[in-house]
Each structure stands twice: as C-alpha cells, then as structure tokens.
Design a protein around this motif. Structure first.
Motif, short mmCIF file in Angstrom:
data_model
loop_
_atom_site.label_atom_id
_atom_site.label_comp_id
_atom_site.label_asym_id
_atom_site.label_seq_id
_atom_site.Cartn_x
_atom_site.Cartn_y
_atom_site.Cartn_z
N LEU A 82 118.84 18.80 105.03
CA LEU A 82 119.19 20.22 105.05
C LEU A 82 118.20 21.02 104.21
O LEU A 82 117.85 22.14 104.55
CB LEU A 82 120.62 20.42 104.55
CG LEU A 82 121.20 21.81 104.76
CD1 LEU A 82 121.16 22.22 106.22
CD2 LEU A 82 122.62 21.86 104.25
N TYR A 86 115.97 24.07 105.54
CA TYR A 86 115.83 25.36 104.85
C TYR A 86 114.35 25.72 104.72
O TYR A 86 113.96 26.87 104.96
CB TYR A 86 116.49 25.32 103.46
CG TYR A 86 116.26 26.61 102.70
CD1 TYR A 86 116.98 27.75 103.01
CD2 TYR A 86 115.29 26.69 101.72
CE1 TYR A 86 116.74 28.95 102.34
CE2 TYR A 86 115.03 27.88 101.04
CZ TYR A 86 115.77 29.01 101.36
OH TYR A 86 115.52 30.19 100.70
N ALA A 108 126.70 25.40 104.41
CA ALA A 108 126.22 24.64 105.58
C ALA A 108 126.32 23.14 105.32
O ALA A 108 126.73 22.38 106.21
CB ALA A 108 124.79 25.04 105.91
N ALA A 112 128.71 20.69 107.44
CA ALA A 112 128.16 19.54 108.16
C ALA A 112 128.89 18.26 107.80
O ALA A 112 129.26 17.46 108.68
CB ALA A 112 126.66 19.41 107.88
#
Length: 161
Positions: A82, A86, A108, A112
């Motif tokens: 992640l 980003y 997020a 997830a």
C-alpha cells in the motif's frame, strides 16, 4: 515511476513498523493477546491455494507457528504494498495535505485487511465491539500518517538535491 514505487514501499515499511509498535504497546498496556485472525487468514489462503504446510488442516505447534508467521508476513506485504501504491498515486493527488492523505492511507489499509477477513469468513467485523474497532483503527491511522509523512519527507529531500 520505479523511484516513487520504491520510496512508497520504504515509507510503507516505516508505517508498518509503527503499526506493530502501537499494536504491541496496546497489548502490553491492556494485557490482551495477539489477534489470531491473521494466522487464520493465512490458513484460509493456504487452503485455497493448496499449500499443505500452512493449511487449516495441518495440526501441531509447527503448523500453528507457520500460520502465525505467514499471517504476519501478509500484513507486512499489505503495508509495504500500500505504501508503494501511495508512491505511484502521489503525483495525481496534487497538493493534498499530509494529515488528510495519511488518514486516507490508514483507512485504506484497514479496509483492505478487514474486507478480506469478512469476504473469506475469517472474521465478521459486524460482531466486533467498540474496543475491537478502536484497537484496529488507531494503529492503522498511525500507519497511514507515518507512511505518508515518511514518503513526503524523503521526497522533499530528494527534490532539493
């Protein structure tokens, strides 16, 4: 693009380390046990992909330890991945504030993880208590804030060179 991906992955690793510190600090302060959900998720995925050594049918301490390790590694993969995402998305975010971006990245990450648990039936977030939600929310928000702050700080330093 590769540079942004790698920088994001490094930032995600820093965020992941912070998430772990906050989580273990919470366990220490409240005397709570580690969650078994990541290990159960690892067993469920092993069943799906036919990995016998990790499958939920494997018994004994060694099998339990493998699932526990695999569950932790899945969390690291999510956090680092992640962060990389980003890094790739950052140019399209314009002048988004670091705190706002950090909260979004943290949410997020939490979504997830929690959605994967719900979809596979490993856990049902609808049954979680307020304390359970706070124990999940706080480390993930801190993960996001550290991930974004790390990325932005390093990226600014690179831009000045």
């Amino acid at each position: 693009m590769l540079g942004r991906l790698l920088l994001g992955a490094v930032a995600g690793a820093a965020g992941n380390l912070t998430l772990e510190i906050v989580t273990y600090g919470d366990m220490l302060l409240r005397g709570r046990a580690a969650s078994g959900v990541p290990a159960t998720m690892a067993g469920t995925l092993a069943d799906t992909f036919g990995i016998e050594a990790l499958s939920s049918a494997a018994t004994g301490n060694q099998a339990d330890n493998r699932r526990s390790a695999a569950g932790a590694l899945l969390g690291y993969a999510l956090g680092i991945g992640l962060g990389g995402a980003y890094g790739l998305a950052r140019p399209s975010l314009g002048r988004a504030s670091t705190p706002l971006s950090g909260v979004a990245v943290g949410l997020a990450a939490m979504a997830a993880a929690d959605a994967s648990y719900a979809v596979t039936g490993v856990s049902d977030p609808k049954t979680w208590s307020i304390a359970d939600w706070i124990s999940d929310l706080v480390p993930h928000i801190i993960y996001g804030l550290v991930t974004v702050a790390t990325y932005e700080t390093i990226a600014r330093g690179e831009a000045r060179r």
